[in-house]
Design a protein around this motif. Structure first.
Motif: not given
Lengths: 154, 154
Positions: A113-119, A128-134, B5-8, B16-19
């Motif tokens: 990705y362009r930046s390491c911060f894409y979620r 919390a479930h991460l949301e992709f912004t990129d 927080f989820a376990a890694r 690449e995930g949403n956790d």
């Protein structure tokens, strides 16, 4: 040429003075925040030791300390995605630096990705479930890094 | 409410995930980068422990871990300069977070400046002398903090 750092003698000197007197932690490291000089976007957060900071000042190209490889890391040496430093800043107590860079190739993240911060972490949720912004990768990491070990540690 | 927080479990899950599966270091900390949500300016770099990250997610106000005071730090509790989180991001390997905030009062630096980053390190010099890029303080630290100990350590 080796950049000389001043000894830290007083809070006034460190906070309000002109001496470059960085404070490295117990591991000899200082965090380094890297933003895109044009867009202002946060690209990555990594670490420098004294040698990496000195090399960055001397060459105008970003050098970090790779904690996963335990080695001086000239960013872009493998990928070609060299970071040219446009401005280098230091914080109040001189234990953190900020690099504003131009990135050859436009990507700074080993995942592609362009930046390491894409979620994004949504606020106000207890699981919390991460949301992709990129969602679009700028390069294919397999093509660029081949079989080199992934720096992400579990 | 406490954020879970989820376990890694795998690099793919982490990158690449949403956790939400943050990696805290040996001291239980993760670096936190804070920028102004409107200007994009880097305001401060600090640390969070699990409780600070959880509180930030739950309340939408920035909480950090103060290493100098060894205590949970609700930013602005003393100074009134509360940071309202507009967006919270996490990086590829989930060992760093990025807060985009609105700052009540417009200042984030205990020295009194808008940003902690008010000095530039010139490039290409072997004995760098810092250049001030901001010379105007937004508040008088003595008035705001009184006799509280300065967090800067030599």
């Amino acid at each position: 040429m080796t950049t000389k750092f001043a000894a830290r003698t007083s809070i006034e000197q460190v906070e309000e003075g002109n001496d470059l007197a960085p404070k490295f932690d117990a591991n000899g490291l200082i965090p380094a925040v890297t933003t895109d000089a044009h867009t202002g976007e946060l690209l990555m957060v990594s670490h420098m030791n004294a040698e990496a900071l000195s090399k960055t000042i001397e060459t105008g190209e970003a050098h970090y300390w790779s904690r996963s490889r335990q080695a001086l890391w000239h960013k872009g040496a493998t990928s070609g995605l060299v970071q040219t430093v446009k401005e280098l800043m230091i914080d109040d107590d001189q234990d953190c630096v900020w690099l504003k860079v131009d990135v050859a190739g436009g990507a700074s993240c080993h995942v592609g990705y362009r930046s390491c911060f894409y979620r994004r972490i949504p606020l106000g949720e207890d699981a919390a479930h991460l949301e992709f912004t990129d969602t679009e990768k700028v390069f294919d990491p397999k093509q660029v890094y081949g079989d080199a070990p992934n720096p992400t540690k579990l």
